[in-house]
Design a protein around this motif. Structure first.
Motif, PDB file in Angstrom:
ATOM      1  N   THR A   1       0.757  -1.284   0.135  1.00 44.23           N
ATOM      2  CA  THR A   1       0.088  -0.014   0.128  1.00 44.23           C
ATOM      3  C   THR A   1       0.895   1.198   0.011  1.00 44.23           C
ATOM      4  N   LEU A   2       1.983   1.363   0.679  1.00 46.85           N
ATOM      5  CA  LEU A   2       2.709   2.502   0.803  1.00 46.85           C
ATOM      6  C   LEU A   2       3.651   2.612  -0.608  1.00 46.85           C
ATOM      7  N   ASP A   3       3.925   1.838  -1.195  1.00 47.62           N
ATOM      8  CA  ASP A   3       4.344   1.960  -2.696  1.00 47.62           C
ATOM      9  C   ASP A   3       3.161   2.356  -3.724  1.00 47.62           C
ATOM     10  N   VAL A   4       2.077   2.110  -3.530  1.00 44.14           N
ATOM     11  CA  VAL A   4       0.879   2.425  -4.092  1.00 44.14           C
ATOM     12  C   VAL A   4       0.668   4.042  -4.117  1.00 44.14           C
ATOM     13  N   ALA A   5       0.709   4.222  -2.860  1.00 43.61           N
ATOM     14  CA  ALA A   5       0.708   5.779  -2.142  1.00 43.61           C
ATOM     15  C   ALA A   5       1.694   6.492  -2.593  1.00 43.61           C
ATOM     16  N   ARG A   6       2.889   6.298  -2.802  1.00 46.87           N
ATOM     17  CA  ARG A   6       4.183   7.072  -3.092  1.00 46.87           C
ATOM     18  C   ARG A   6       4.070   7.281  -4.744  1.00 46.87           C
ATOM     19  N   GLU A   7       3.762   6.242  -5.562  1.00 47.10           N
ATOM     20  CA  GLU A   7       3.520   6.523  -6.824  1.00 47.10           C
ATOM     21  C   GLU A   7       2.467   7.280  -7.151  1.00 47.10           C
TER      22      GLU A   7
END
Length: 249
Positions: free
Chosen positions: A216-222
């Motif tokens: 989820t954090l990687d999705v949020a960053r992108e």
């Protein structure tokens, strides 16, 4: 009513629940506790001999959090981006040695928090509050208030104002983003672009539904990077993006 009391009342009325930070302060991302708890509960649901009755997220060090300054404007009443503690209240079966199941549950909770979500968790506390006959510890025991809220983002299509359409299109193209979560007025918009401040700048606020195909954090960053690029043309100054994960499915 004090500001904190007002926002607590708003959250209760809108069934938003608490908002905890994802990642580090510079990540500028938050997630609704109810969404995070569902993931943690699913990861911990089959440890033999022990059953989670209640699960919640808390600040690991509330005193240190009091002076924390977020690098990105948080959503209303969002908790500061500091380490968290997972608090699990459980039932255990009679006759089952506790150290093994408790250790396994703690490992699973910490792994899910990091590998699936990207939460910054300092510790997982497991409290056995109930002993049950063999087989009677099954079921979710009603869960926690954080884990039983209706999943966000499953209803009507989110409304997007014209000035935020380019941002919304860019974010929806990010792998792992399922939809814009329907907003709740000015408090929790699906997408909003606001110019102002001193020095001048542009603030983008987003509320998304993500899936678990990626952390989820990687999705949020992108998604934040895509939103910042889309919002940059015509901005009166630097673009800042504040993102809230309003559901996972």
């Amino acid at each position: 009513m004090a500001a904190d009391g007002l926002m607590s009342a708003v959250r209760r009325q809108l069934s938003i629940g608490r908002l905890v930070a994802l990642g580090e302060p510079a990540d500028g991302a938050w997630i609704e506790e109810s969404a995070a708890v569902r993931v943690l509960r699913a990861a911990s649901g089959d440890v033999p001999g022990i059953q989670v009755r209640e699960l919640r997220l808390a600040l690991a060090d509330p005193e240190a959090a009091a002076g924390a300054e977020p690098a990105v404007p948080p959503p209303p009443s969002g908790l500061p981006p500091v380490p968290l503690r997972i608090e699990a209240t459980c039932a255990a079966e009679l006759g089952v040695p506790l150290p093994g199941p408790v250790r396994e549950l703690r490992v699973r909770l910490l792994a899910a928090a990091e590998e699936l979500l990207g939460l910054d968790v300092a510790a997982a506390d497991v409290h056995v509050a109930e002993l049950a006959e063999p087989g009677a510890a099954g079921g979710d025991g009603g869960g926690s208030s954080a884990g039983t809220a209706e999943e966000t983002g499953s209803g009507a299509r989110a409304a997007v104002p014209p000035e935020a359409e380019a941002v919304a299109a860019a974010v929806l193209a990010v792998p792992g983003v399922r939809a814009l979560a329907p907003g709740h007025g000015a408090f929790f918009p699906a997408a909003a672009v606001e110019d102002g401040g001193e020095p001048p700048g542009r603030l983008v606020r987003l509320r998304l539904v993500a899936d678990l195909s990626r952390r989820t954090l990687d999705v949020a960053r992108e998604a934040r990077e895509a939103a910042a690029r889309a919002a940059a043309p015509g901005a009166p100054g630097p673009v800042t993006v504040s993102l809230l994960i309003g559901g996972l499915r």
